[in-house]
Scaffold this motif. Structure first.
Motif, short mmCIF file in Angstrom:
data_model
loop_
_atom_site.label_atom_id
_atom_site.label_comp_id
_atom_site.label_asym_id
_atom_site.label_seq_id
_atom_site.Cartn_x
_atom_site.Cartn_y
_atom_site.Cartn_z
N GLY A 1 0.79 -1.22 0.00
CA GLY A 1 0.00 0.00 0.00
C GLY A 1 0.82 1.27 0.00
O GLY A 1 1.86 1.34 -0.64
N GLU A 2 0.33 2.23 0.75
CA GLU A 2 0.94 3.56 0.82
C GLU A 2 2.39 3.51 1.30
O GLU A 2 2.76 2.70 2.16
CB GLU A 2 0.10 4.40 1.81
N LEU A 3 3.25 4.39 0.76
CA LEU A 3 4.63 4.49 1.24
C LEU A 3 4.63 5.11 2.62
O LEU A 3 3.86 6.02 2.88
CB LEU A 3 5.43 5.43 0.32
N PRO A 4 5.48 4.62 3.53
CA PRO A 4 5.58 5.30 4.83
C PRO A 4 6.09 6.73 4.63
O PRO A 4 6.77 7.03 3.64
CB PRO A 4 6.59 4.45 5.60
N ALA A 5 5.79 7.60 5.58
CA ALA A 5 6.04 9.03 5.41
C ALA A 5 7.50 9.33 5.11
O ALA A 5 7.81 10.16 4.25
CB ALA A 5 5.60 9.77 6.69
N PHE A 6 8.41 8.60 5.78
CA PHE A 6 9.81 8.98 5.60
C PHE A 6 10.30 8.69 4.19
O PHE A 6 11.26 9.28 3.72
CB PHE A 6 10.70 8.31 6.66
N LEU A 7 9.61 7.79 3.46
CA LEU A 7 10.04 7.49 2.10
C LEU A 7 9.50 8.51 1.10
O LEU A 7 9.79 8.45 -0.08
CB LEU A 7 9.58 6.09 1.70
N LYS A 8 8.69 9.44 1.59
CA LYS A 8 8.18 10.47 0.69
C LYS A 8 9.10 11.68 0.62
O LYS A 8 8.94 12.51 -0.26
CB LYS A 8 6.78 10.89 1.11
N SER A 9 10.04 11.76 1.55
CA SER A 9 10.96 12.89 1.52
C SER A 9 12.15 12.55 0.62
O SER A 9 12.79 11.51 0.78
CB SER A 9 11.47 13.19 2.93
N GLU A 10 12.42 13.42 -0.35
CA GLU A 10 13.52 13.15 -1.28
C GLU A 10 14.85 13.08 -0.56
O GLU A 10 15.71 12.26 -0.87
CB GLU A 10 13.57 14.24 -2.36
N LYS A 11 15.02 13.95 0.44
CA LYS A 11 16.31 14.00 1.15
C LYS A 11 16.58 12.68 1.86
O LYS A 11 17.67 12.13 1.80
CB LYS A 11 16.31 15.14 2.15
N ILE A 12 15.54 12.16 2.53
CA ILE A 12 15.74 10.90 3.27
C ILE A 12 16.00 9.76 2.28
O ILE A 12 16.84 8.90 2.52
CB ILE A 12 14.52 10.61 4.16
N ARG A 13 15.29 9.77 1.17
CA ARG A 13 15.51 8.71 0.16
C ARG A 13 16.96 8.72 -0.31
O ARG A 13 17.61 7.67 -0.37
CB ARG A 13 14.58 8.92 -1.03
N VAL A 14 17.46 9.91 -0.64
CA VAL A 14 18.86 10.01 -1.11
C VAL A 14 19.80 9.51 -0.02
O VAL A 14 20.72 8.71 -0.29
CB VAL A 14 19.18 11.46 -1.50
N ALA A 15 19.56 9.96 1.20
CA ALA A 15 20.44 9.55 2.30
C ALA A 15 20.43 8.03 2.46
O ALA A 15 21.47 7.41 2.67
CB ALA A 15 20.01 10.22 3.59
N LEU A 16 19.23 7.43 2.32
CA LEU A 16 19.12 5.98 2.47
C LEU A 16 19.89 5.24 1.38
O LEU A 16 20.61 4.27 1.65
CB LEU A 16 17.64 5.56 2.42
N VAL A 17 19.74 5.71 0.13
CA VAL A 17 20.48 5.06 -0.97
C VAL A 17 21.97 5.12 -0.69
O VAL A 17 22.70 4.13 -0.79
CB VAL A 17 20.18 5.75 -2.32
N ILE A 18 22.45 6.32 -0.31
CA ILE A 18 23.88 6.50 -0.05
C ILE A 18 24.32 5.58 1.09
O ILE A 18 25.35 4.90 0.98
CB ILE A 18 24.18 7.98 0.28
N LEU A 19 23.53 5.53 2.14
CA LEU A 19 23.89 4.71 3.29
C LEU A 19 23.98 3.24 2.90
O LEU A 19 24.98 2.56 3.19
CB LEU A 19 22.84 4.89 4.40
N LEU A 20 22.97 2.74 2.17
CA LEU A 20 22.96 1.33 1.78
C LEU A 20 24.18 1.00 0.92
O LEU A 20 24.87 0.00 1.13
CB LEU A 20 21.68 1.02 1.01
N CYS A 21 24.46 1.87 -0.07
CA CYS A 21 25.59 1.62 -0.96
C CYS A 21 26.90 1.69 -0.19
O CYS A 21 27.83 0.92 -0.45
CB CYS A 21 25.60 2.63 -2.11
N ALA A 22 26.98 2.62 0.77
CA ALA A 22 28.20 2.75 1.56
C ALA A 22 28.45 1.50 2.38
O ALA A 22 29.57 0.99 2.46
CB ALA A 22 28.12 3.98 2.46
#
Lengths: 499, 175, 333
Positions: free
Chosen positions: B95-116
């Motif tokens: 269903g709906e994305l959780p709120a923190f996944l709607k923020s572009e900044k948090i998404r970018v930070a998450l991608v960077i963190l996972l890749c790191a």
């Protein structure tokens, strides 16, 4: 090189391994090119790492096929999604997507395929004709000429890849040049900016920097938006009508010429070629009002130009070792890795290589047309895979590519950090192409200048007295003048004086 | 964009100062070369040029607002018609994305963190297949790309396939 | 549904663990071998290593994968080999001339040339070459011009075999020259072909093609016996004119850490002897103006020791090596 050599080289290519490789590489190129955000540069860069264990001739075949495929493949998503798969297909969006909305998606893809094939074919003919001519001045190139050539490349790459805000192009170019200075210096073997680390002493390698700046930067950017899109368009008729192609033969030839010329200029790539050809087609068209609303002519112009640009971009790679576009830069690096040294001495060291490349191009064009026309439906399925699943896989492939070149984890770290840099640059509108070109040209400028100074014990004069140097200096000056507004000033002044 | 140019300019000047300092610290003459063959020559010249571009960028952002107006106008994307049924939005799983996944900044930070984590911690310390499978699975799950079971299958498949194709097929030693 | 999920997950974990830990039992070798060549593909080290690898795969019954890790004059790849477990599954393919300088050039200050088990398979001497249109027809004319000073000599880089040869030539000939470094052997050779420099003294393996193509002329070989290259002719030894000139050349082969298990060492030695004395190796060497040799164990260690003494002190006097080699326990020859 005679046409006969090309034919014999082509016949040599006709074996099962090569044909198999050409086909899967073309398909791979099409898929990567098609995925929004993943560029042709990345397709070639990724494969460079992945085909590292292959024999040099097979690796070159695979890379060229992927390059051709990727530039063409971007047109699929441009048509279906309205999002260009690679920057070079941005112009194709304008007319391709409206066609898809009219329900002619399949036919638009067919037209794009035919245009791309014709463009590539045009490019390869120019490659075969022009390269040997440039090769004749081969032996005149010594350290002095190489230095001036590097300066020429640097000036151009900073200036032309960011036409709206050249300053940012320069910043990116200078950053690339400085990154290339890290590591053992080529003349005295002095470790520069290494902080005493042995890994840093080896310097940053091109592929990790490139895969990082393009690939990883793109992965982050693609994941940024909370909303993703996928295709559900239906594909009907694919084969283009020959009458449609004949009707626009002038557009096709004009766009082909534009593509080759733009491609051959170092630092400007397929995207610029497509835009310029599109613009010209609109100006000369009988129905300019159709442009932007699903004009066949506009789509053909854009797709012919960006593919003929591929052939153009390889001309300076083979003859001068200066890449004409970003993917061509990776191709150049890949050739170096496999012990092929393109440049003025190529005709001496590997006399048939230009003919072989032309033949590979021809084969890749055939493969592109076949794969493009017959596998449209399965290939388009890739656009239905959600990016959340696709992107981690792409990152894994990126890291394999970066690691495979030198077999050290340090390079994967470099790739990741360059990815961050690439992302920051992209967010602030800095182009990535000058960074890569600067990274390639940096050692060339550094190395050759200092070596030239050693050979003549500190005498500057050969830089300005050798004929090719003088020509290159004049060209450089012309580029600076034409782009910096100074030219307009001069024109206005002379007009005033004359008036 | 004006504001970001100010900060970018500043960062660029700092980078150039670092390189200028580094090049000046290198030897400028030794047996076999004088200044024209010195290792620091090229980086010094390049860093000075980079510094100049940084200064221009900072000055421009403060004194030339007209330039930015024009730039923004020329870079405006072409208008795209919205009603379009050939593409559809991706449906996040559950269903709906959780709120923190709607923020572009948090998404970018998450991608960077996972890749790191994958780059600096997992690779080289664990077996390649395990490291890769864990990374792919984490990525898909964090961004709600697929259900648990599907994620697991994809992750292991990716790890095993990449390992088989490259290590066994292409003869590339993986970390 | 839930149980199937857990069963599947457990199966996956078992698969992963299985692939990780299976090859533990059984006799050496149980794994594939990673052969690190710390130079770009296509060079002399790379070609020798690849030819040896193909031959030794047969004897060991395992795959030998060649990984090129160029950078830092070969020190980075060599460091990577020492960082990997010393279990005999990670090798390096290099030349004696590079191995002996890593410590004194401070690339690998903690690894001495005495820490290697060396397997040398190909010997290729340095050859003094000039462009085909050079005014120097023979070695005496060249030496005379060199004595006047300011001849330019190209090499593959600071500390490379061509540089070492030029330094030794300068010392024994009593001449001064200007060193022009390039990025590797091939660019140095092509620069000489187009007349950018007066001479190049790289290994015969690197100049054979250009000699055959009549683009270069060889004046002397730095060996005690003449060298015959098919399709070019015979090159006189330099000792005809400078009798006490040492033998200068590259010995290419495999270099492993000395402290690998004894079982691995004996298996590798066995496979190496068969490979280095094979017909293929002899043909490979002859085509490239070189000789197939088969040096290992103490004999190879002796060759490295002599080379280390000669070259490091030579480079120290030339100012390339900054710390006196005696600091590393290398006595003056």
């Amino acid at each position: 090189m005679s046409l006969w050599t090309v034919v014999t080289e082509f016949i040599k290519l006709l074996n099962a391994t090569t044909i198999f490789n050409v086909f899967w590489a073309t398909a791979f190129g099409i898929v990567v090119g098609m995925l929004p955000g993943l560029s042709a540069t990345m397709a070639v860069a990724l494969l460079t790492g992945l085909t590292f264990g292959f024999a040099p001739d097979q690796a070159v075949v695979i890379l060229i096929a992927a390059y051709v495929g990727a530039i063409y493949g971007g047109s699929h998503s441009a048509i279906l999604l309205g999002i260009p798969g690679t920057a070079s297909n941005a112009a194709a969006c304008l007319d391709g997507n409206p066609l898809a909305k009219k329900g002619e998606a399949g036919y638009a893809i067919g037209l794009a395929t035919a245009a791309s094939a014709l463009g590539t074919f045009f490019g390869l003919i120019c490659l075969a004709i022009i390269s040997p001519l440039l090769g004749k001045i081969a032996l005149e190139f010594a350290s002095w000429e190489f230095f001036v050539l590097a300066v020429f490349g640097i000036v151009i790459c900073g200036n032309l890849t960011a036409p709206k805000d050249p300053l940012k192009g320069w910043v990116a170019g200078l950053l690339g040049l400085l990154l290339s200075q890290i590591g053992q210096d080529p003349i005295q073997a002095f470790p520069r900016f290494t902080f005493g680390s042995l890994q840093m002493r080896g310097g940053l390698s091109l592929i990790p920097v490139l895969v990082g700046a393009y690939g990883v930067g793109e992965i982050i950017a693609v994941m940024q938006s909370p909303v993703g899109y996928k295709v559900k368009a239906k594909i009907t008729r694919v084969l283009p009508k020959l009458s449609d192609l004949f009707r626009y033969w002038k557009t096709i030839i004009r766009s082909g010429v534009i593509g080759v010329i733009i491609g051959a200029i170092p630092g400007v790539g397929e995207d610029t070629a497509a835009w310029i050809a599109y613009d010209f087609a609109k100006r000369f068209s009988k129905k300019p009002e159709e442009f932007g609303r699903g004009s066949h002519e506009g789509l053909i112009a854009a797709e012919t130009a960006n593919n003929s640009c591929v052939g153009g971009a390889i001309i300076p790679v083979l003859t001068l070792a200066v890449p004409g576009s970003a993917p061509a830069a990776v191709l150049l690096a890949a050739m170096w890795l496999h012990g092929i040294r393109p440049g003025p001495l190529l005709p001496i060291e590997q006399p048939t290589f230009i003919a072989t490349t032309t033949a590979i191009f021809f084969l890749a064009t055939i493969a592109m047309a076949i794969v493009g026309l017959s596998f449209v439906r399965p290939i388009v399925q890739v656009l239905r895979v959600p990016r959340t699943i696709l992107m981690p896989i792409v990152f894994v492939l990126c890291s394999v590519g970066a690691y495979a070149i030198n077999g050290r984890l340090f390079d994967v770290g470099v790739m990741f950090l360059c990815g961050l840099l690439g992302y920051v640059m992209r967010e602030n509108n800095y182009p990535a192409a000058p960074l890569v070109l600067g990274f390639i040209l940096g050692p060339m400028a550094d190395d050759n200048f200092r070596r030239a100074m050693i050979i003549r014990s500190g005498d500057f004069s050969p830089f300005f007295t050798r004929p090719i140097c003088v020509v290159l200096w004049l060209l450089t000056l012309a580029v600076i003048l034409s782009r910096s507004g100074l030219w307009d000033l001069v024109k206005r002044r002379t007009a005033k004086v004359a008036g | 964009m004006q504001k970001s140019d100010w900060w970018c300019g500043l960062a660029i000047i700092l980078i150039s100062l670092f390189f200028i300092w580094g090049s000046l610290a290198m030897p400028w003459s030794d047996k076999g070369f004088d200044w024209s063959g010195a290792p620091g020559l090229t980086p010094l010249v390049l860093a000075i040029f980079l510094g100049i571009t940084g200064i221009i960028l900072m000055v421009r952002s403060r004194t030339n607002p007209k330039f930015y107006e024009q730039l923004e106008k020329s870079m405006a994307p072409p208008v795209v018609e919205e009603d379009d049924d050939s593409i559809e939005e991706e449906e996040p799983v559950g269903g709906e994305l959780p709120a923190f996944l709607k923020s572009e900044k948090i998404r970018v930070a998450l991608v960077i963190l996972l890749c790191a984590i994958y780059t600096f911690i997992l690779l080289g310390r664990f077996h390649y297949i395990a490291a890769t499978a864990v990374f792919v699975a984490a990525f898909i799950l964090v961004f709600r790309g697929a259900g648990w079971l599907q994620t697991g299958i994809i992750a292991v498949l990716v790890g095993v396939c990449v390992w088989l194709v490259f290590q066994q097929g292409f003869g590339v030693f993986l970390p | 549904m839930k149980t199937t999920k857990y069963i599947l997950l457990a199966l996956m974990v078992i698969c992963i663990l299985g692939i990780t830990f299976v090859p533990v039992l059984a006799a050496w070798p149980t794994q594939n071998i990673n052969l690190i060549v710390p130079w770009s593909p296509g060079g002399a080290s790379d070609l020798t290593a690849r030819t040896l690898a193909v031959q030794m795969e047969k004897a060991l019954g395992r795959r030998i994968t060649v990984t090129n890790t160029p950078g830092g004059s070969g020190a980075i790849g060599t460091q990577a080999m020492f960082d990997a477990p010393h279990d005999g599954y990670t090798w390096s393919g290099n030349a004696d001339g590079s191995i002996i300088t890593y410590q004194c050039l401070e690339y690998l200050p903690d690894i001495s040339h005495r820490d290697y088990a060396s397997f040398l398979a190909v010997f290729t001497p340095n050859v003094i070459c000039v462009p085909a249109n050079s005014p120097y027809q023979d070695f005496p004319a060249f030496l005379e011009a060199a004595k006047k000073g300011n001849l330019t000599i190209a090499s593959a880089g600071v500390g490379s075999s061509g540089h070492q040869a030029a330094e030794i030539f300068a010392a024994y000939g009593g001449v001064e020259y200007r060193h022009v470094p390039y990025q590797g052997g091939a660019p140095a050779v092509t620069a000489t072909v187009r007349g950018e420099v007066d001479s190049v003294m790289q290994l015969s393996m690197e100049v054979t093609e250009m000699l055959r193509a009549k683009q270069l002329r060889a004046l002397a070989v730095m060996d005690s016996e003449p060298l015959t290259i098919d399709g070019y002719g015979t090159i006189s030894p330099i000792t005809e004119w400078i009798p006490d000139f040492p033998v200068v050349g590259g010995r290419f082969g495999l270099f492993l850490p000395k402290d690998i298990p004894a079982e691995a060492n004996s298996k590798i030695t066995e496979a190496f002897i068969a490979a280095s004395q094979s017909e293929t190796m002899a043909k490979f060497a002859e085509e490239r103006g070189s000789k197939a040799i088969s040096l290992y164990g103490d004999e190879a260690a002796q060759v490295l020791e002599e080379g280390a003494r000669l070259v490091n002190w030579m480079l120290y006097r030339a100012g390339v090596v900054k710390i006196a080699p005696s600091e590393f326990g290398i006595p003056e020859p």
